[in-house]
Structures are given as C-alpha cells and as structure tokens.
Design a protein around this motif. Sequence first.
Motif, short mmCIF file in Angstrom:
data_model
loop_
_atom_site.label_atom_id
_atom_site.label_comp_id
_atom_site.label_asym_id
_atom_site.label_seq_id
_atom_site.Cartn_x
_atom_site.Cartn_y
_atom_site.Cartn_z
N GLU A 59 -13.34 -3.43 -24.87
CA GLU A 59 -12.92 -4.74 -24.34
C GLU A 59 -13.60 -5.88 -25.07
N LEU A 60 -14.90 -5.72 -25.34
CA LEU A 60 -15.63 -6.79 -26.02
C LEU A 60 -15.24 -6.88 -27.48
N MET A 61 -15.05 -5.75 -28.15
CA MET A 61 -14.63 -5.79 -29.54
C MET A 61 -13.24 -6.42 -29.66
N GLN A 62 -12.35 -6.16 -28.69
CA GLN A 62 -11.03 -6.78 -28.71
C GLN A 62 -11.14 -8.29 -28.51
N ALA A 63 -12.03 -8.72 -27.62
CA ALA A 63 -12.22 -10.15 -27.39
C ALA A 63 -12.76 -10.83 -28.65
N VAL A 64 -13.67 -10.15 -29.34
CA VAL A 64 -14.20 -10.68 -30.60
C VAL A 64 -13.06 -10.83 -31.62
N TYR A 65 -12.26 -9.81 -31.76
CA TYR A 65 -11.14 -9.85 -32.72
C TYR A 65 -10.17 -10.99 -32.38
N ASP A 66 -9.82 -11.11 -31.10
CA ASP A 66 -8.83 -12.10 -30.68
C ASP A 66 -9.31 -13.53 -30.94
N ARG A 67 -10.62 -13.72 -31.02
CA ARG A 67 -11.16 -15.07 -31.22
C ARG A 67 -11.67 -15.28 -32.64
N THR A 68 -11.19 -14.46 -33.55
CA THR A 68 -11.53 -14.58 -34.96
C THR A 68 -10.34 -15.13 -35.73
N VAL A 69 -10.58 -16.08 -36.63
CA VAL A 69 -9.50 -16.64 -37.42
C VAL A 69 -8.98 -15.58 -38.40
N GLU A 70 -7.75 -15.75 -38.86
CA GLU A 70 -7.21 -14.86 -39.88
C GLU A 70 -8.10 -14.92 -41.12
N GLY A 71 -8.49 -13.77 -41.64
CA GLY A 71 -9.41 -13.72 -42.76
C GLY A 71 -10.87 -13.79 -42.36
N GLY A 72 -11.12 -13.95 -41.05
CA GLY A 72 -12.49 -13.97 -40.56
C GLY A 72 -13.12 -12.59 -40.64
N SER A 73 -14.42 -12.52 -40.38
CA SER A 73 -15.15 -11.30 -40.67
C SER A 73 -16.16 -10.99 -39.58
N PHE A 74 -16.69 -9.76 -39.63
CA PHE A 74 -17.83 -9.37 -38.81
C PHE A 74 -18.77 -8.55 -39.67
N ALA A 75 -20.01 -8.44 -39.22
CA ALA A 75 -20.97 -7.52 -39.82
C ALA A 75 -21.91 -7.05 -38.74
N THR A 76 -22.39 -5.81 -38.87
CA THR A 76 -23.33 -5.25 -37.92
C THR A 76 -24.17 -4.16 -38.57
N TYR A 77 -25.40 -4.04 -38.11
CA TYR A 77 -26.26 -2.95 -38.56
C TYR A 77 -25.78 -1.62 -38.00
N ALA A 78 -25.00 -1.65 -36.92
CA ALA A 78 -24.59 -0.43 -36.22
C ALA A 78 -23.56 0.33 -37.04
N ALA A 79 -23.63 1.65 -36.98
CA ALA A 79 -22.66 2.48 -37.70
C ALA A 79 -22.17 3.64 -36.84
#
Length: 234
Positions: free
Chosen positions: A182-202
């Motif tokens: 749910e949170l990852m979807q909310a992050v995606y929905d509020r990201t502009v086209e071409g926007g990005s993410f990064a995380t230490y988690a794998a």
Amino acid sequence: MSDDISENDDEGLQWHEGDMPFSTQFGDHFYCRSDGRLECGHVFLAGNGLPDRWQAGGDFRIGELGFGTGLNFCETWRQWKLARRPGPFLHFMSFELYPMQAQEIDRALSHWPEIGAERQALAAAWPAVPQGRVEFTADAQTRLTVVVGPALEGVMAAPAQFDAWFLDGFAPSRNPDMWSPELMQAVYDRTVEGGSFATYAAAGFVRRNLQAAGFAVERRPGFAGKREMLCGRK
C-alpha cells in the motif's frame, strides 16, 4: 570504536559507540555503521541521479520515508547548495512517526564536520515538541517539511509531485509496514513521470512491492560491502 552502549536519552533510543543512535523499538541503527553520510551519497543521491539531475534547472521535490536524525536532509542540502543554479527551489518532504529531539539530532550528526553548518541550523530550528507538520525554511532556495505520523497517511495526503524518493525506513525485516504494498503504491502514485526512487534495501518482497506498484526496478551494488541496493524509475 568500542561497542559500548550508553543509557537511553529517550524511551526507545540508545547510543552505541558514542554517538551512534540505535532504536530499541526496531532493533536497528539509524544509519550505516561505517559512514552514514557517505552511504547517503552512494544510495540516495547517486541512486536518484543526483546532483546531476539538478543541472537541468527547475524546482525539485524529494520525498523521504523515515527522517530519523535528519542526516539525509543535511547531506542533500549541502550538495544542493554546491550544485544548484540561481532560482530553482528544493522542497524536501519527509515522513516520520517517531521524531527525535533537537539535542538528539545534534548529537547524532555531530560526527560529521562536513555538515556542521546544516546540522546546527536544523537543530536550532527544530521544535521542542515536533508534531503535525514541522516546517523549516533552510535558505532562499530550500525548504524542509517533516510530516509527523504514520507514513501511509502522510504520503496519501501529500501532493503528487515528487521527483525523487529516499526510501529509508528501518530494515524491512524489522519494520515491514514501511515497505508495504500500500505504501509503495502511494509512493508511485505521487511520483512524476520519469521520477525515481532509491533505497539501501534489497529484500525480495520490497523489490516485488515496488515492481507491483509500477516502478522499473534496478539492482545496483550496495554501500560498504552490502551486496545490493535498489533504485528505479516511473
């Protein structure tokens, strides 16, 4: 350094190795034990293509899950001041359920003289009782907003204009809510086209949740011997 543990300054917080904050609630350190500032540069800045993307000009909005000590903000602000052009505005918005106190932020960040000016300004502006929305006008081209409360609620109420995300909650195995579908979807929905993410988690479920939300996910070498980290684009 030794592994000495000092007394709690506040409920849920211990200090390891002098000034290394440790959450007893989540059983995890607030940042990489080798060098959290360099980790920020490797994972969150480079993982989002920063500061190179700032050269294009224009305002820029960064979202962060987990404000913690404010280390990522201070290092980002430092690099933004070095790279920015006159005019563009950086808005750094972070979501934090358990905000630290000003003296704790100051103590945790005192390890890095490189961000001394940023640390002092943040600690001086930090409210005695951080709640609701903490707003800090860092300089004429930089603003920080820390939304205090559950991350999902905060992100769902945020404007849908984020250019980059720093996903920096406690380890997924210890804080799975910060990496939920749910949170990852909310992050995606509020990201502009071409926007990005990064995380230490794998962790596999983190990667799958980001992919299911819609991100194109890439594995990269992690920091300080960590095998992998994740970054991606919308």
